[in-house]
Scaffold this motif. Structure first.
Motif, short mmCIF file in Angstrom:
data_model
loop_
_atom_site.label_atom_id
_atom_site.label_comp_id
_atom_site.label_asym_id
_atom_site.label_seq_id
_atom_site.Cartn_x
_atom_site.Cartn_y
_atom_site.Cartn_z
N TYR A 106 -10.03 5.05 9.66
CA TYR A 106 -8.68 4.59 9.97
C TYR A 106 -7.84 4.47 8.68
O TYR A 106 -8.34 4.64 7.58
CB TYR A 106 -8.73 3.24 10.68
CG TYR A 106 -9.52 3.26 11.97
CD1 TYR A 106 -8.92 3.59 13.17
CD2 TYR A 106 -10.88 2.96 11.99
CE1 TYR A 106 -9.64 3.61 14.36
CE2 TYR A 106 -11.61 2.97 13.17
CZ TYR A 106 -10.99 3.30 14.35
OH TYR A 106 -11.71 3.32 15.52
N ARG A 107 -6.58 4.19 8.86
CA ARG A 107 -5.65 3.94 7.75
C ARG A 107 -5.51 5.14 6.82
O ARG A 107 -5.19 4.99 5.63
CB ARG A 107 -6.08 2.71 6.95
CG ARG A 107 -6.13 1.44 7.76
CD ARG A 107 -6.67 0.26 6.98
NE ARG A 107 -5.75 -0.15 5.94
CZ ARG A 107 -5.97 -1.18 5.14
NH1 ARG A 107 -7.09 -1.89 5.26
NH2 ARG A 107 -5.10 -1.51 4.22
N VAL A 108 -5.73 6.32 7.33
CA VAL A 108 -5.62 7.51 6.49
C VAL A 108 -4.21 7.65 5.93
O VAL A 108 -4.01 8.07 4.79
CB VAL A 108 -6.03 8.77 7.28
CG1 VAL A 108 -5.75 10.04 6.48
CG2 VAL A 108 -7.50 8.70 7.66
N ASN A 109 -3.21 7.28 6.71
CA ASN A 109 -1.83 7.44 6.26
C ASN A 109 -1.43 6.45 5.18
O ASN A 109 -0.35 6.57 4.59
CB ASN A 109 -0.87 7.33 7.45
CG ASN A 109 -1.00 8.50 8.39
OD1 ASN A 109 -1.63 9.51 8.06
ND2 ASN A 109 -0.44 8.39 9.58
N ASP A 110 -2.30 5.46 4.90
CA ASP A 110 -2.03 4.53 3.80
C ASP A 110 -2.38 5.13 2.44
O ASP A 110 -2.01 4.58 1.40
CB ASP A 110 -2.84 3.24 3.97
CG ASP A 110 -2.31 2.37 5.10
OD1 ASP A 110 -1.19 2.65 5.59
OD2 ASP A 110 -3.00 1.42 5.49
N GLN A 151 -9.52 2.43 -8.48
CA GLN A 151 -10.87 2.50 -7.93
C GLN A 151 -11.17 1.35 -6.98
O GLN A 151 -11.83 1.54 -5.95
CB GLN A 151 -11.89 2.52 -9.07
CG GLN A 151 -11.79 3.75 -9.96
CD GLN A 151 -12.67 3.66 -11.17
OE1 GLN A 151 -13.49 2.76 -11.29
NE2 GLN A 151 -12.51 4.58 -12.10
N ASP A 152 -10.70 0.16 -7.31
CA ASP A 152 -10.96 -1.00 -6.46
C ASP A 152 -10.29 -0.85 -5.10
O ASP A 152 -10.89 -1.15 -4.06
CB ASP A 152 -10.48 -2.29 -7.14
CG ASP A 152 -11.35 -2.68 -8.32
OD1 ASP A 152 -12.50 -2.20 -8.41
OD2 ASP A 152 -10.88 -3.47 -9.17
N GLN A 153 -9.05 -0.37 -5.10
CA GLN A 153 -8.35 -0.19 -3.84
C GLN A 153 -8.97 0.91 -3.01
O GLN A 153 -9.09 0.79 -1.78
CB GLN A 153 -6.87 0.12 -4.09
CG GLN A 153 -6.02 -1.10 -4.40
CD GLN A 153 -4.55 -0.83 -4.21
OE1 GLN A 153 -4.08 0.30 -4.30
NE2 GLN A 153 -3.79 -1.88 -3.95
N LEU A 154 -9.36 1.99 -3.66
CA LEU A 154 -9.99 3.10 -2.94
C LEU A 154 -11.27 2.63 -2.26
O LEU A 154 -11.54 2.98 -1.10
CB LEU A 154 -10.29 4.24 -3.92
CG LEU A 154 -10.54 5.63 -3.34
CD1 LEU A 154 -9.34 6.14 -2.57
CD2 LEU A 154 -10.90 6.61 -4.46
N THR A 155 -12.04 1.81 -2.96
CA THR A 155 -13.26 1.27 -2.38
C THR A 155 -12.94 0.31 -1.25
O THR A 155 -13.54 0.36 -0.17
CB THR A 155 -14.09 0.55 -3.46
OG1 THR A 155 -14.51 1.50 -4.43
CG2 THR A 155 -15.31 -0.12 -2.85
N GLU A 156 -11.97 -0.58 -1.48
CA GLU A 156 -11.63 -1.57 -0.46
C GLU A 156 -11.09 -0.91 0.80
O GLU A 156 -11.44 -1.31 1.92
CB GLU A 156 -10.59 -2.54 -1.02
CG GLU A 156 -10.13 -3.59 -0.02
CD GLU A 156 -9.03 -4.48 -0.56
OE1 GLU A 156 -8.42 -5.21 0.24
OE2 GLU A 156 -8.77 -4.45 -1.79
N TYR A 157 -10.24 0.10 0.65
CA TYR A 157 -9.60 0.74 1.80
C TYR A 157 -10.58 1.61 2.58
O TYR A 157 -10.50 1.67 3.81
CB TYR A 157 -8.41 1.60 1.34
CG TYR A 157 -7.10 0.86 1.31
CD1 TYR A 157 -6.93 -0.27 0.50
CD2 TYR A 157 -6.02 1.29 2.06
CE1 TYR A 157 -5.72 -0.94 0.46
CE2 TYR A 157 -4.80 0.62 2.03
CZ TYR A 157 -4.66 -0.49 1.23
OH TYR A 157 -3.47 -1.15 1.20
#
Length: 219
Positions: free
Chosen positions: A67-71, A80-86
């Motif tokens: 999910y949230r691909v459009n984010d 890196q932290d956001q990529l992991t979290e998302y």
């Protein structure tokens, strides 16, 4: 619907950070035998039974929904932290479920915190509550299956924060988490011939290399 360009970029990163990392430590045949047969990209967030956003889900070991691909934007790609979290904490969590469905983890794992699993009431706990009770995250407190999946995902995707979490857990919480980690480590080695620390190193190294990837062409 997922934006096609963002779905393409995410698919390339998925291959590099997830499937190729497992292939590196467990072999290409492992990935061929155990990777989900379809990955469904959904543009908007998913909402779970507790009314919370979810980044991904797995069904029967064959399908993963992301999910949230459009984010996905340049800011997330460069963090890196956001990529992991998302995306990647949940992807590794769901893949752990797939492996556990095929080869169950030892029943001894669930016995460690048997009296402390809370079912859906986990949403009432914060991180410190969970850590001090011997869980790596509040969601780990739902049941044994979520506990071991959260443990594996946090261990391999956020090594820089691992010791920080254990320090917050206190002596008793740390001991419980480390006992669970040893069962997880033995399970992966004995059931799948996967060295957990080698997997962690591969994921970490590849995460640092994401900014160098060509996200327009799948190699």
């Amino acid at each position: 619907p997922a934006d096609s360009a963002k779905a393409t970029k995410l698919a390339i990163i998925f291959k590099y950070l997830w499937l190729d990392a497992y292939a590196e430590v467990a072999g290409a045949d492992f990935v061929k035998a155990n990777a989900p047969r379809s990955i469904i990209a959904i543009g908007s967030p998913g909402i779970n039974a507790q009314g919370l956003q979810t980044a991904a889900s797995a069904e029967g070991g064959y399908t993963v929904r992301v999910y949230r691909v459009n984010d996905l934007d340049q800011t997330i790609l460069e963090d890196q932290d956001q990529l992991t979290e998302y995306y990647f904490h949940t992807i590794h969590h769901e893949f752990t479920h797939i492996l556990n469905q095929k080869k169950p983890y030892p029943v001894a794992y669930d016995q460690i915190s048997k009296a402390d699993y809370l079912g859906s009431e986990w949403i009432r706990k914060n991180e410190i509550d969970a850590l001090r009770a011997g869980f790596i995250s509040p969601y780990s407190m739902e049941n044994g299956g979520e506990d071991i999946a959260e443990l594996q995902s946090y261990y391999i995707t956020t090594p820089q924060k691992w010791e920080e979490k254990l320090n917050k857990a206190g002596k008793a919480g740390r001991t419980t988490i480390e006992n669970k980690l040893e069962i997880l480590r033995s399970y992966l080695k004995n059931s799948w011939n996967i060295d957990l620390d080698q997997l962690r190193d591969a994921v970490l190294r590849r995460t640092h290399q994401v900014p160098t990837l060509d996200l327009n062409h799948l190699n």
